[in-house]
Scaffold this motif. Structure first.
Motif, PDB file in Angstrom:
ATOM      1  N   ARG A 126      12.753  -0.828  -0.815  1.00  6.25           N
ATOM      2  CA  ARG A 126      11.494  -0.764  -0.279  1.00  6.25           C
ATOM      3  C   ARG A 126      11.538   0.164   1.054  1.00  6.25           C
ATOM      4  O   ARG A 126      10.601   0.858   1.071  1.00  6.25           O
ATOM      5  CB  ARG A 126      10.576  -2.061  -0.034  1.00  6.25           C
ATOM      6  CG  ARG A 126      10.212  -2.776  -1.486  1.00  6.25           C
ATOM      7  CD  ARG A 126       9.145  -3.878  -1.188  1.00  6.25           C
ATOM      8  NE  ARG A 126       9.001  -4.648  -2.298  1.00  6.25           N
ATOM      9  CZ  ARG A 126       9.654  -5.834  -2.571  1.00  6.25           C
ATOM     10  NH1 ARG A 126      10.137  -6.377  -1.568  1.00  6.25           N
ATOM     11  NH2 ARG A 126       9.482  -6.411  -3.701  1.00  6.25           N
ATOM     12  N   LYS A 164       0.362   2.672  -2.836  1.00  2.41           N
ATOM     13  CA  LYS A 164       1.180   1.259  -2.837  1.00  2.41           C
ATOM     14  C   LYS A 164       2.322   1.309  -2.137  1.00  2.41           C
ATOM     15  O   LYS A 164       3.184   0.185  -2.640  1.00  2.41           O
ATOM     16  CB  LYS A 164       1.246   1.011  -4.371  1.00  2.41           C
ATOM     17  CG  LYS A 164       0.152   1.065  -5.247  1.00  2.41           C
ATOM     18  CD  LYS A 164      -0.867  -0.054  -4.933  1.00  2.41           C
ATOM     19  CE  LYS A 164      -2.113  -0.088  -5.797  1.00  2.41           C
ATOM     20  NZ  LYS A 164      -2.820   1.485  -5.902  1.00  2.41           N
ATOM     21  N   GLN A 221       4.021  -0.607   0.942  1.00  2.00           N
ATOM     22  CA  GLN A 221       3.825  -1.763   1.523  1.00  2.00           C
ATOM     23  C   GLN A 221       3.827  -1.455   3.174  1.00  2.00           C
ATOM     24  O   GLN A 221       4.822  -0.807   3.554  1.00  2.00           O
ATOM     25  CB  GLN A 221       4.353  -2.988   1.468  1.00  2.00           C
ATOM     26  CG  GLN A 221       4.327  -3.613  -0.113  1.00  2.00           C
ATOM     27  CD  GLN A 221       5.350  -4.665  -0.399  1.00  2.00           C
ATOM     28  OE1 GLN A 221       5.877  -5.078   0.294  1.00  2.00           O
ATOM     29  NE2 GLN A 221       5.137  -5.092  -1.718  1.00  2.00           N
ATOM     30  N   THR A 222       2.863  -1.796   3.858  1.00  3.26           N
ATOM     31  CA  THR A 222       2.844  -1.777   5.354  1.00  3.26           C
ATOM     32  C   THR A 222       4.205  -2.353   5.931  1.00  3.26           C
ATOM     33  O   THR A 222       4.483  -1.943   7.112  1.00  3.26           O
ATOM     34  CB  THR A 222       1.643  -2.304   6.017  1.00  3.26           C
ATOM     35  OG1 THR A 222       1.397  -3.554   5.623  1.00  3.26           O
ATOM     36  CG2 THR A 222       0.573  -1.405   5.705  1.00  3.26           C
ATOM     37  N   SER A 244      -0.641   3.615   2.032  1.00  6.28           N
ATOM     38  CA  SER A 244      -1.606   2.695   0.934  1.00  6.28           C
ATOM     39  C   SER A 244      -1.970   3.181  -0.220  1.00  6.28           C
ATOM     40  O   SER A 244      -2.202   2.407  -0.983  1.00  6.28           O
ATOM     41  CB  SER A 244      -2.577   2.596   2.235  1.00  6.28           C
ATOM     42  OG  SER A 244      -3.404   1.514   1.483  1.00  6.28           O
TER      43      SER A 244
END
Length: 574
Positions: free
Chosen positions: A108, A170, A172-173, A167
């Protein structure tokens, strides 16, 4: 991560030749039927890292690391097994179906960095607010092809431009934060704002960080760089190495500059064997990276005092890695980018080919001999040379440099080196220090079984895990049985896939190498079987002694006779 279908896994393994994959990270040279090079997992000067194409595995006799092509990527890129498969699949052009389970945490982070590179690049090339950055790059002679080749971009003048775009995709922060792309202070905000963005990639071409250059006329730090993260360690990265490594290998030479745009300028001019240290002190890990691809390193640092000091320090580190450092003294006030724009690539190529070793560099920088200088200048020169020598761990290399200094500069440096006479030099990594233990017949037996799996059935009723003196060997024998019973091929690569422990994996790679060097494996195998039989008999004799003693105490004559007869029969076979 979602499970990758077994047929896809097998296809990835079949299409990922270990020589092709490892060659991207290690300069391999033919050694008989095999290949060898400097180990990418520890520092060494003499190659002890072997790759065996016939069995598709590698083993280092220096640090003991070993495995198949998937294990190599796992260790080198610090990836989990599924992510390593995806890495290899991407290289082989094999599509892996996405699953709802998503990616691992590390994957990720990579996805966040990859998205950021696309976002910044698009803002540079296709947005109005990127026009000033495009104009600036054009003024420096950087064309669009080079912008795309190096993935240059522009971070908009916004506190949340990247955050909002991520965002929408999609991303993720938490992945953005772990990638060093956003900061947290009473909420999240973009780390890079209104800057020209330079993606920093690892040796395999994966984006791991960014450097952000300030726009002309703005105030603030000239560069802001990503912080160190799970995927980015400054000392292990050389900017541009992913693009330049093949050119370095062909020329057996690397040119090292200090800045991103120095590198880009040289690369665009056709000097493609170039990397940048990105303003950090030159680290031993970076020298080790270069040693995999070349033998000579030309340092083209800025000609100010800070640049010369950095070059001197780098020379010691490079000598310690077994490399031949050379230095270039550019005209004062000129950096590599400015020099090539003023004098051209052909002139700079000539300067590179005539680069000085450290001794001539010192001589050319003096007015007259060292003995003609003031005491203060002599002391300064000696101090810098001692600083250069101190990192060098190899006694012979230091002795050669001492001799060169004396013959070229007329100065005996050795008395000025602190603790030189007492210094102890470790010889870690030498092949002589690594006991392969070829006399261990268990290792040899397993090696032959792996290479000649048809023998497994022959020994199945005669050998079991309890006969092994070493638990690791018993475990490997058990895994061989698991693979056999599942109907899969007994091979080194399949065994590595079944092993989770790094220690067991390293043991297997050492074992797999043994049969490779046996002249008469069939005779050796017969000897191993005799030794296992002898162990089994001795173990049974010990059992029989206890049983005979028990039968005697119980006056069980019939049982005593049967046990005694078996004991004497086995005793005769030992």
């Amino acid at each position: 991560m979602g499970r990758i279908p077994e047929d896809i896994v097998q296809r990835i393994k079949n299409e990922s030749d270990i020589i092709s994959v490892v060659s991207e990270f290690v300069n391999l040279r033919k050694s008989g039927k095999d290949f060898k090079g400097l180990c990418p997992f520890h520092q060494e000067k003499t190659p002890s890292f072997f790759v065996i194409p016939a069995k598709q595995f590698y083993h280092c006799f220096g640090c003991g690391k070993g495995g198949n092509v998937i294990n190599f990527i796992m260790d080198h890129e610090r990836l989990e097994y599924p992510d390593a498969l995806r890495f290899l699949a991407q290289k082989a052009g094999i599509e892996i179906p996405r699953t709802d389970s998503g990616s691992s945490d590390i994957e990720r982070v990579y996805e966040a960095l990859s998205f950021a590179e696309r976002f910044f690049n698009n803002r540079l090339l296709a947005s109005d607010d990127g026009r000033p950055a495009r104009d600036y790059l054009k003024s420096r002679g950087i064309n669009e092809d080079i912008i795309k080749r190096f993935g240059l971009g522009f971070a908009p003048d916004s506190w949340d431009g990247l955050l909002k775009a991520a965002s929408g995709e999609k991303i993720q922060t938490v992945a953005l934060e772990r990638a060093g792309l956003v900061k947290r202070k009473q909420g999240l905000y973009d780390r890079f704002r209104k800057r020209i963005m330079v993606p920093i990639k690892n040796i395999s071409g994966k984006n791991v960080a960014f450097g952000g250059r300030i726009m002309p006329g703005d105030e603030g730090a000239k560069y802001i760089n990503s912080p160190e993260t799970d995927v980015y360690k400054k000392s292990r990265i050389l900017y541009g190495l992913d693009i330049s490594k093949n050119s370095m290998r062909e020329k057996n030479e690397a040119v090292v500059v200090e800045g991103y745009f120095d590198l880009i300028s040289l690369f665009q001019a056709g000097i493609t064997n170039v990397v940048a240290a990105s303003g950090t002190g030159f680290a031993s890990e970076q020298a080790s990276l270069l040693s995999r691809f070349c033998g000579r390193v030309v340092l083209m640092y800025d000609p100010d005092s800070a640049g010369i000091k950095a070059a001197f320090r780098a020379c010691g580190v490079l000598y310690n890695a077994g490399l031949e450092p050379r230095l270039i003294r550019l005209p004062k006030g000129t950096d590599p980018d400015g020099y090539i724009r003023k004098h051209g690539a052909e002139n700079l190529s000539k300067v590179i080919s005539e680069a000085d070793d450290i001794f001539d560099f010192v001589i050319k920088g003096l007015k007259g001999k060292i003995s003609d200088q003031t005491v203060a200048v002599q002391k300064k020169i000696i101090g810098k040379i001692v600083e250069l020598i101190e990192p060098i761990g190899d006694r012979q290399t230091r002795a050669i440099i001492y001799e060169k200094i004396y013959s070229r500069l007329g100065v005996d440096i050795k008395p000025f080196a602190p603790g030189e006479e007492k210094r102890r030099v470790a010889s870690a990594g030498r092949l002589d220090d690594v006991n392969v233990n070829k006399d261990n017949f268990e290792n040899t037996f397993l090696s032959i079984i792996i290479s000649h799996p048809e023998l497994y059935g022959e020994c199945l009723d005669k050998v079991d895990g309890s006969l092994f003196s070493e638990s690791d060997n018993a475990k490997i024998f058990e895994i061989i049985g698991t693979i056999q019973s599942s109907g899969r091929e007994i091979s080194v690569s399949n065994l590595f896939d079944e092993i989770g422990s790094n220690g067991l994996r390293d043991r297997l790679s050492k074992i797999a190498f043994i049969e490779h060097s046996l002249a008469d494996w069939a005779t050796v195998f017969d000897d191993c079987m005799r030794r296992f039989k002898k162990i089994a008999i001795k173990r049974r004799l010990d059992e029989l002694k206890s049983l005979i003693d028990k039968a005697g105490k119980e006056s069980d004559r019939d049982r005593l006779e049967i046990l005694t007869r078996e004991f004497h029969k086995l005793k005769a076979e030992v």
